[in-house]
Design a protein around this motif. Structure first.
Motif, PDB file in Angstrom:
ATOM      1  N   LEU A 256       3.491   7.479   2.701  1.00 36.88           N
ATOM      2  CA  LEU A 256       3.099   6.568   3.776  1.00 36.88           C
ATOM      3  C   LEU A 256       2.742   5.204   3.196  1.00 36.88           C
ATOM      4  O   LEU A 256       2.475   5.094   1.993  1.00 36.88           O
ATOM      5  CB  LEU A 256       1.870   7.122   4.490  1.00 36.88           C
ATOM      6  CG  LEU A 256       1.994   8.517   5.102  1.00 36.88           C
ATOM      7  CD1 LEU A 256       0.650   9.213   5.134  1.00 36.88           C
ATOM      8  CD2 LEU A 256       2.568   8.429   6.502  1.00 36.88           C
ATOM      9  N   GLY A 257       2.701   4.196   4.063  1.00 37.30           N
ATOM     10  CA  GLY A 257       2.233   2.897   3.595  1.00 37.30           C
ATOM     11  C   GLY A 257       2.879   1.749   4.339  1.00 37.30           C
ATOM     12  O   GLY A 257       3.621   1.950   5.308  1.00 37.30           O
ATOM     13  N   ASP A 258       2.598   0.537   3.875  1.00 35.08           N
ATOM     14  CA  ASP A 258       3.113  -0.656   4.566  1.00 35.08           C
ATOM     15  C   ASP A 258       4.265  -1.308   3.795  1.00 35.08           C
ATOM     16  O   ASP A 258       4.515  -2.495   3.928  1.00 35.08           O
ATOM     17  CB  ASP A 258       1.989  -1.648   4.860  1.00 35.08           C
ATOM     18  CG  ASP A 258       1.297  -2.163   3.607  1.00 35.08           C
ATOM     19  OD1 ASP A 258       1.715  -1.795   2.496  1.00 35.08           O
ATOM     20  OD2 ASP A 258       0.340  -2.947   3.743  1.00 35.08           O
ATOM     21  N   PHE A 259       4.963  -0.493   3.033  1.00 36.54           N
ATOM     22  CA  PHE A 259       6.124  -0.967   2.268  1.00 36.54           C
ATOM     23  C   PHE A 259       7.359  -1.046   3.168  1.00 36.54           C
ATOM     24  O   PHE A 259       7.310  -0.679   4.350  1.00 36.54           O
ATOM     25  CB  PHE A 259       6.389  -0.008   1.091  1.00 36.54           C
ATOM     26  CG  PHE A 259       6.465   1.437   1.492  1.00 36.54           C
ATOM     27  CD1 PHE A 259       7.642   2.005   1.950  1.00 36.54           C
ATOM     28  CD2 PHE A 259       5.320   2.242   1.456  1.00 36.54           C
ATOM     29  CE1 PHE A 259       7.702   3.325   2.341  1.00 36.54           C
ATOM     30  CE2 PHE A 259       5.367   3.573   1.854  1.00 36.54           C
ATOM     31  CZ  PHE A 259       6.564   4.111   2.299  1.00 36.54           C
TER      32      PHE A 259
ATOM     33  N   ILE B  87       0.609   5.546   0.033  1.00 30.87           N
ATOM     34  CA  ILE B  87      -0.222   6.740   0.195  1.00 30.87           C
ATOM     35  C   ILE B  87       0.682   7.956   0.013  1.00 30.87           C
ATOM     36  O   ILE B  87       1.751   8.033   0.637  1.00 30.87           O
ATOM     37  CB  ILE B  87      -0.866   6.791   1.601  1.00 30.87           C
ATOM     38  CG1 ILE B  87      -1.713   5.534   1.835  1.00 30.87           C
ATOM     39  CG2 ILE B  87      -1.713   8.048   1.773  1.00 30.87           C
ATOM     40  CD1 ILE B  87      -2.029   5.263   3.291  1.00 30.87           C
TER      41      ILE B  87
ATOM     42  N   PHE C 152       6.505   3.525   8.440  1.00 30.72           N
ATOM     43  CA  PHE C 152       6.082   4.498   7.417  1.00 30.72           C
ATOM     44  C   PHE C 152       4.580   4.745   7.442  1.00 30.72           C
ATOM     45  O   PHE C 152       4.031   5.329   6.514  1.00 30.72           O
ATOM     46  CB  PHE C 152       6.503   4.011   6.025  1.00 30.72           C
ATOM     47  CG  PHE C 152       7.963   3.696   5.923  1.00 30.72           C
ATOM     48  CD1 PHE C 152       8.918   4.644   6.231  1.00 30.72           C
ATOM     49  CD2 PHE C 152       8.386   2.437   5.532  1.00 30.72           C
ATOM     50  CE1 PHE C 152      10.269   4.356   6.149  1.00 30.72           C
ATOM     51  CE2 PHE C 152       9.737   2.127   5.445  1.00 30.72           C
ATOM     52  CZ  PHE C 152      10.683   3.097   5.758  1.00 30.72           C
ATOM     53  N   GLN C 153       3.911   4.255   8.464  1.00 34.55           N
ATOM     54  CA  GLN C 153       2.458   4.449   8.524  1.00 34.55           C
ATOM     55  C   GLN C 153       2.095   5.626   9.424  1.00 34.55           C
ATOM     56  O   GLN C 153       2.889   6.048  10.264  1.00 34.55           O
ATOM     57  CB  GLN C 153       1.791   3.180   9.056  1.00 34.55           C
ATOM     58  CG  GLN C 153       1.934   1.989   8.106  1.00 34.55           C
ATOM     59  CD  GLN C 153       1.102   0.805   8.558  1.00 34.55           C
ATOM     60  OE1 GLN C 153       1.342   0.248   9.618  1.00 34.55           O
ATOM     61  NE2 GLN C 153       0.134   0.416   7.761  1.00 34.55           N
TER      62      GLN C 153
ATOM     63  N   GLY D  95       6.316  -2.289   6.964  1.00 35.90           N
ATOM     64  CA  GLY D  95       5.205  -3.238   7.022  1.00 35.90           C
ATOM     65  C   GLY D  95       3.936  -2.574   7.530  1.00 35.90           C
ATOM     66  O   GLY D  95       3.869  -1.346   7.653  1.00 35.90           O
ATOM     67  N   GLY D  96       2.960  -3.393   7.847  1.00 35.07           N
ATOM     68  CA  GLY D  96       1.631  -2.876   8.159  1.00 35.07           C
ATOM     69  C   GLY D  96       1.290  -2.887   9.633  1.00 35.07           C
ATOM     70  O   GLY D  96       2.084  -3.319  10.477  1.00 35.07           O
TER      71      GLY D  96
ATOM     72  N   LEU E 105       0.847  -1.195   0.000  1.00 36.26           N
ATOM     73  CA  LEU E 105       0.000   0.000   0.000  1.00 36.26           C
ATOM     74  C   LEU E 105       0.886   1.250   0.000  1.00 36.26           C
ATOM     75  O   LEU E 105       1.840   1.337   0.771  1.00 36.26           O
ATOM     76  CB  LEU E 105      -0.904  -0.008   1.238  1.00 36.26           C
ATOM     77  CG  LEU E 105      -1.868   1.175   1.345  1.00 36.26           C
ATOM     78  CD1 LEU E 105      -2.947   1.105   0.269  1.00 36.26           C
ATOM     79  CD2 LEU E 105      -2.524   1.202   2.724  1.00 36.26           C
TER      80      LEU E 105
END
Lengths: 101, 248
Positions: A31-34, A16, B51-52, B77-78, A14
């Motif tokens: 931003l994101g889940d990378f 952003i 990075f979130q 990651g998430g 994802l």
């Protein structure tokens, strides 16, 4: 103006992009889940977007991001310079549309 | 190579992330052996990737209401909901030259230890690049890596049980999506040890311990005083703080 774009990068993660911009990009947040190694280098990529003209096309933006990634030896997993460039243009488009609405 | 193994411990989210950081620093400076640690989260917690955005990903008000911690990791990651009773987390921290150079290959190596552990419970799991492990085609383990100062840190979780409803309430997903349909969809994509076996969580831990240590030269150890001091400092100055957790 402000604009945001979200995309699931094909085969990736994802992504952003949040932009503040006028005739040029004034501020960018990615931003994101990378994954990105080294992690601190995301700021170098974000900073490289600042100053890019609103009229720049995806190829030009991808070239700027790719150059920073090469120079700083950044290893990205789940995002690419092309995906970032695509999201930047989409964020500009979304910003224009929400401004009109 | 000699490894230090730290047996299952339970800490709050900030301390868990601070311990990973402190051990990474100690391994980097040569004052600690490469380390494998197992841990749980008490209270339950949400961790987000570095990075979130905390505000975008986490329902902080609901976390506060439920007493769930929220912490930003050093790794990408998430967002992950760590149920205090629903998972076992591990970290592998060692010098870069202890692992394959390629990021994908290093994930494959460490995930292989998890897969070996799960096979001890009769669960046939496989590596799903870049950072997942799947069983029967569904995710059973997620992993995240960082490489800093000559050290690789990979932490990951194995799902033992899953409280989907709480997970949805603390992760920011619109209320409309917290429908039975959505929950079903998660259960179609994610699985847990309990779906395969009646093994207890302690059985899972023992199986993982075997998978991670088999064939290795290792000692069961504990954090040094210096690491404990450093972890306490990092927890209070970084991982507990708003500037870190809400930096994005």
């Amino acid at each position: 103006m402000e604009g945001t774009a979200r995309q699931k990068v094909p085969g990736g993660k994802l992504l952003i992009v949040k932009l503040r911009y006028g005739s040029r990009i004034e501020g960018a947040q990615i931003l994101g889940d990378f994954f990105l190694h080294p992690e601190e280098s995301l700021k170098d990529i974000e900073d490289s977007l600042v100053g890019i003209s609103y009229d720049a096309n995806e190829e030009e933006i991808a070239r700027v991001v790719g150059a920073v990634m090469d120079r700083e030896r950044i290893e990205a997993i789940g995002i690419t310079p092309e995906a970032i460039a695509n999201s930047v243009k989409q964020a500009m488009k979304n910003g224009m549309e929400s401004n009109r609405a | 190579m000699e490894w230090r193994v730290i047996e299952l411990e339970t800490h709050d989210a900030y301390t868990n992330m601070a311990i990973d950081h402190a051990v990474s620093d100690a391994v980097s400076s040569g004052t600690a052996l490469p380390t494998i640690r197992f841990y749980k989260w008490l209270p339950s917690a949400v961790s987000i990737g570095c990075f979130q955005s905390m505000d975008d990903e986490v329902n902080i008000e609901e976390c506060q209401r439920l007493g769930v911690d929220a912490v930003r990791r050093r790794t990408g990651g998430g967002a992950v909901y760590h149920d205090s009773k629903g998972e076992i987390t591990y970290s592998v921290i060692g010098p870069l030259d202890a692992f394959p150079t390629g990021i994908r290959d290093s994930y494959a190596m460490i995930c292989g230890w998890v897969i070996d552990g799960l096979s001890g419970l009769g669960i046939n799991a496989e590596f799903a690049p870049i950072n997942d492990i799947v069983a029967s085609g569904k995710k059973i383990s997620g992993n995240a890596q960082t490489r800093r100062d000559g050290v690789l840190l990979q932490h990951g979780t194995v799902l033992y049980d899953l409280d989907v409803r709480t997970m949805f309430s603390v992760l920011k997903i619109s209320k409309e999506k917290i429908s039975d349909k959505m929950i079903k969809s998660v259960e179609e994509r994610v699985t847990k040890v309990r779906n395969f076996t009646d093994a207890s969580q302690d059985d899972l831990y023992k199986a993982l311990m075997k998978g991670f240590t088999e064939g290795k030269d290792y000692n069961v150890g504990r954090l040094s005083e210096g690491e404990n001091r450093s972890a306490a400092h990092l927890a209070s100055t970084i991982y507990c703080t708003k500037p870190w957790n809400f930096s994005r």
